[in-house]
Design an enzyme around this catalytic site. Sequence first.
Site, PDB file in Angstrom:
ATOM      1  N   LYS A 180       0.845  -1.202   0.000  1.00  0.00           N
ATOM      2  CA  LYS A 180       0.000   0.000   0.000  1.00  0.00           C
ATOM      3  C   LYS A 180       0.874   1.243   0.000  1.00  0.00           C
ATOM      4  O   LYS A 180       1.763   1.391   0.841  1.00  0.00           O
ATOM      5  CB  LYS A 180      -0.916   0.030   1.223  1.00  0.00           C
ATOM      6  CG  LYS A 180      -1.812   1.273   1.275  1.00  0.00           C
ATOM      7  CD  LYS A 180      -2.730   1.256   2.480  1.00  0.00           C
ATOM      8  CE  LYS A 180      -2.053   1.708   3.752  1.00  0.00           C
ATOM      9  NZ  LYS A 180      -1.792   3.186   3.786  1.00  0.00           N
ATOM     10  N   ASP A 218      -3.526   4.223  -1.967  1.00  0.00           N
ATOM     11  CA  ASP A 218      -4.447   4.649  -0.916  1.00  0.00           C
ATOM     12  C   ASP A 218      -4.422   6.173  -0.779  1.00  0.00           C
ATOM     13  O   ASP A 218      -3.828   6.718   0.138  1.00  0.00           O
ATOM     14  CB  ASP A 218      -4.026   3.969   0.399  1.00  0.00           C
ATOM     15  CG  ASP A 218      -4.873   4.405   1.584  1.00  0.00           C
ATOM     16  OD1 ASP A 218      -6.046   4.768   1.376  1.00  0.00           O
ATOM     17  OD2 ASP A 218      -4.351   4.368   2.723  1.00  0.00           O
ATOM     18  N   LYS A 236      -7.500   8.002  -1.226  1.00  0.00           N
ATOM     19  CA  LYS A 236      -8.839   8.395  -0.772  1.00  0.00           C
ATOM     20  C   LYS A 236      -9.369   9.614  -1.528  1.00  0.00           C
ATOM     21  O   LYS A 236      -9.742  10.630  -0.931  1.00  0.00           O
ATOM     22  CB  LYS A 236      -8.832   8.668   0.731  1.00  0.00           C
ATOM     23  CG  LYS A 236      -8.344   7.508   1.586  1.00  0.00           C
ATOM     24  CD  LYS A 236      -8.325   7.865   3.056  1.00  0.00           C
ATOM     25  CE  LYS A 236      -7.785   6.741   3.904  1.00  0.00           C
ATOM     26  NZ  LYS A 236      -6.330   6.504   3.714  1.00  0.00           N
ATOM     27  N   ASP A 256     -13.489  14.619  -4.099  1.00  0.00           N
ATOM     28  CA  ASP A 256     -13.557  15.920  -4.748  1.00  0.00           C
ATOM     29  C   ASP A 256     -14.806  15.921  -5.622  1.00  0.00           C
ATOM     30  O   ASP A 256     -15.630  15.013  -5.538  1.00  0.00           O
ATOM     31  CB  ASP A 256     -12.286  16.152  -5.582  1.00  0.00           C
ATOM     32  CG  ASP A 256     -11.886  17.622  -5.648  1.00  0.00           C
ATOM     33  OD1 ASP A 256     -12.764  18.450  -5.998  1.00  0.00           O
ATOM     34  OD2 ASP A 256     -10.722  17.939  -5.364  1.00  0.00           O
ATOM     35  N   THR A 316     -13.202  15.721 -11.225  1.00  0.00           N
ATOM     36  CA  THR A 316     -11.831  15.697 -10.726  1.00  0.00           C
ATOM     37  C   THR A 316     -11.457  14.297 -10.235  1.00  0.00           C
ATOM     38  O   THR A 316     -10.358  13.797 -10.512  1.00  0.00           O
ATOM     39  CB  THR A 316     -11.652  16.718  -9.590  1.00  0.00           C
ATOM     40  OG1 THR A 316     -11.906  18.024 -10.109  1.00  0.00           O
ATOM     41  CG2 THR A 316     -10.253  16.666  -9.012  1.00  0.00           C
ATOM     42  N   THR A 338     -10.645   4.402  10.428  1.00  0.00           N
ATOM     43  CA  THR A 338     -10.628   3.585  11.646  1.00  0.00           C
ATOM     44  C   THR A 338     -10.154   4.365  12.866  1.00  0.00           C
ATOM     45  O   THR A 338     -10.215   3.863  13.984  1.00  0.00           O
ATOM     46  CB  THR A 338      -9.730   2.341  11.465  1.00  0.00           C
ATOM     47  OG1 THR A 338      -8.430   2.752  11.022  1.00  0.00           O
ATOM     48  CG2 THR A 338     -10.334   1.385  10.456  1.00  0.00           C
ATOM     49  N   ARG A 353       2.890  -1.570  10.904  1.00  0.00           N
ATOM     50  CA  ARG A 353       3.966  -1.680  11.890  1.00  0.00           C
ATOM     51  C   ARG A 353       4.357  -3.112  12.270  1.00  0.00           C
ATOM     52  O   ARG A 353       5.546  -3.384  12.448  1.00  0.00           O
ATOM     53  CB  ARG A 353       3.598  -0.886  13.150  1.00  0.00           C
ATOM     54  CG  ARG A 353       3.437   0.619  12.909  1.00  0.00           C
ATOM     55  CD  ARG A 353       2.977   1.319  14.190  1.00  0.00           C
ATOM     56  NE  ARG A 353       2.783   2.745  14.010  1.00  0.00           N
ATOM     57  CZ  ARG A 353       1.614   3.315  13.750  1.00  0.00           C
ATOM     58  NH1 ARG A 353       0.543   2.567  13.612  1.00  0.00           N
ATOM     59  NH2 ARG A 353       1.521   4.619  13.607  1.00  0.00           N
TER      60      ARG A 353
END
Length: 229
Positions: free
Chosen positions: A33, A60, A62, A65, A69, A117, A208
């Site tokens: 990602k 990613d 997101k 708009d 666009t 999240t 992580r």
Amino acid sequence: MKEPRIIVALDFSSAEKALNLATQLNPELCRLKVGKELFTVAGPKLVKQLTREGFDIFLDLKFHDIPNTVAKACKAAADLGVWMMNVHALGGKKMLLAAREAVPPGTARLIAVTLLTSMNQDDLNDVGLQGEPEQIVLRLAKLTQNCGLDGVVCSALEVSSLRQQLNTGFNLVTPGIRLEEDSLDDQKRVATPSTAIKNGADYLVIGRPITQAQDPLLALQQLNQSITM
């Protein structure tokens, strides 16, 4: 060989760090990602480089708009050769339909973010969204499905309910994945990998626990084993 269900989040501040991590992973075991921070500093060049290394890329960004666009941005992402991209469902029906038209089914997968999240009930109250997180997520997921998109990003805590109420084949992509011994960091609606898969998630976004592991490939292998047991 089953398709990889783990998407490793390259949440780095430089292309060098991202590429260094990628060299330690196996594209047969995961996808990658690329999010806002990394794309802002490294751009399309890095996405193409990772693709050449054999990795499927989830872009990613997101997109949120006006419809025209977002449609153009989605088309540009598809032209990069990404495997998956996302828009924000709160952009509404016209925006979602424009994105789908720009990226026809069978090309790059197009999914939508429902709620981040990191958001909880207090956050929803602050921005004036009515209802509990689970209700809003379901409403936005149904809108996304009705607009013909391929899936949604959702919390692992919402996966089970969504899986029961949405079409088979509608992808549920779940961030906020933590091992039991991990801290929550900035995530609030989280679950362990095995729980998320059992609840019906198709893909897990994990950062992580892999990227900060002493041996990232070993961590990835162990996580893959944990979700296939």
